[in-house]
Design an enzyme around this catalytic site. Structure first.
Site, mmCIF file in Angstrom:
data_model
loop_
_atom_site.group_PDB
_atom_site.id
_atom_site.type_symbol
_atom_site.label_atom_id
_atom_site.label_comp_id
_atom_site.label_asym_id
_atom_site.label_seq_id
_atom_site.Cartn_x
_atom_site.Cartn_y
_atom_site.Cartn_z
ATOM 1 N N ARG A 6 0.843 -1.192 0.000
ATOM 2 C CA ARG A 6 0.000 0.000 0.000
ATOM 3 C C ARG A 6 0.884 1.249 0.000
ATOM 4 O O ARG A 6 1.964 1.255 0.590
ATOM 5 C CB ARG A 6 -0.877 0.046 1.258
ATOM 6 C CG ARG A 6 -1.887 -1.045 1.404
ATOM 7 C CD ARG A 6 -3.163 -0.720 0.758
ATOM 8 N NE ARG A 6 -3.715 0.504 1.337
ATOM 9 C CZ ARG A 6 -4.938 0.918 1.135
ATOM 10 N NH1 ARG A 6 -5.751 0.235 0.373
ATOM 11 N NH2 ARG A 6 -5.382 2.022 1.667
ATOM 12 N N GLU A 66 -7.673 16.236 1.550
ATOM 13 C CA GLU A 66 -8.707 15.346 2.071
ATOM 14 C C GLU A 66 -9.661 16.070 3.016
ATOM 15 O O GLU A 66 -10.856 15.768 3.048
ATOM 16 C CB GLU A 66 -8.080 14.134 2.760
ATOM 17 C CG GLU A 66 -7.406 13.167 1.815
ATOM 18 C CD GLU A 66 -8.372 12.428 0.880
ATOM 19 O OE1 GLU A 66 -9.574 12.327 1.193
ATOM 20 O OE2 GLU A 66 -7.909 11.946 -0.159
ATOM 21 N N GLU A 116 -14.874 9.013 -7.162
ATOM 22 C CA GLU A 116 -14.378 7.991 -6.233
ATOM 23 C C GLU A 116 -15.536 7.286 -5.534
ATOM 24 O O GLU A 116 -15.316 6.510 -4.588
ATOM 25 C CB GLU A 116 -13.430 8.623 -5.209
ATOM 26 C CG GLU A 116 -12.126 9.115 -5.815
ATOM 27 C CD GLU A 116 -11.159 9.677 -4.774
ATOM 28 O OE1 GLU A 116 -11.383 9.483 -3.561
ATOM 29 O OE2 GLU A 116 -10.172 10.302 -5.189
#
Length: 170
Positions: A6, A66, A116
């Protein structure tokens, strides 16, 4: 097959020192669905704002991006909490965890990026309400638990510094 690769990720607990409130997000999480079905709990998890680092993006840039995408909040100051491996027994993912100063006076609502497929609800909770949610098991993910415990320990000093306009971390 033994290592889930990741990219680095970051999470940010959004905190308004003037209101002594946090902005948390609630999202559906497939990993919580089975238990929710078995125990009658909810697969909608109460979390901090978080995301995965894009190429050539700094952790501070990711945190600010974010916060806007998931909660409609602009970060005014960013304080590091810690870095940790999310699940080192099977993944190389490292989490950079922060507390971000925001103005939560107009926060709340539904956010997320359509491309998304995000359906994210931003909630403003007083610190006391958030702490009770943590104690009741409503926050059941590492990022939120670590961030709230850190805020519990550092809240008075952080409020004092941020309300005076100081930010050691940038």
């Amino acid at each position: 097959r033994e290592l889930f690769m990741r990219a680095p990720a970051a999470g940010v607990l959004l905190y308004d020192p003037k209101l002594d409130s946090v902005v948390l997000v609630e999202q559906f999480r497939i990993g919580a669905l089975l238990e929710a079905q078995e125990k009658g709990s909810s697969p909608w998890c109460l979390e901090v704002v978080a995301g995965i680092l894009a190429p050539n993006e700094t952790v501070a840039e990711l945190s600010r991006r974010e916060a806007m995408e998931e909660a409609g909040c602009e970060i005014q100051a960013l304080e590091p909490i810690c870095e940790y491996y999310n699940s080192p027994g099977g993944s190389n993912e490292r989490i950079n965890l922060y507390c971000g100063q925001v103005d939560a006076s107009n926060a709340g609502g539904v956010y997320g990026l359509a491309d998304e497929n995000e359906d994210i609800r931003a909630l403003v909770l007083s610190f006391d309400e958030a702490w009770l949610a943590l104690q009741a098991g409503r926050m059941n993910n590492a990022m939120a638990i670590i961030a709230m415990q850190w805020l519990f320990i550092n809240r008075n000093e952080l409020k004092e510094r941020w309300l005076k306009g100081g930010n050691l971390a940038g």
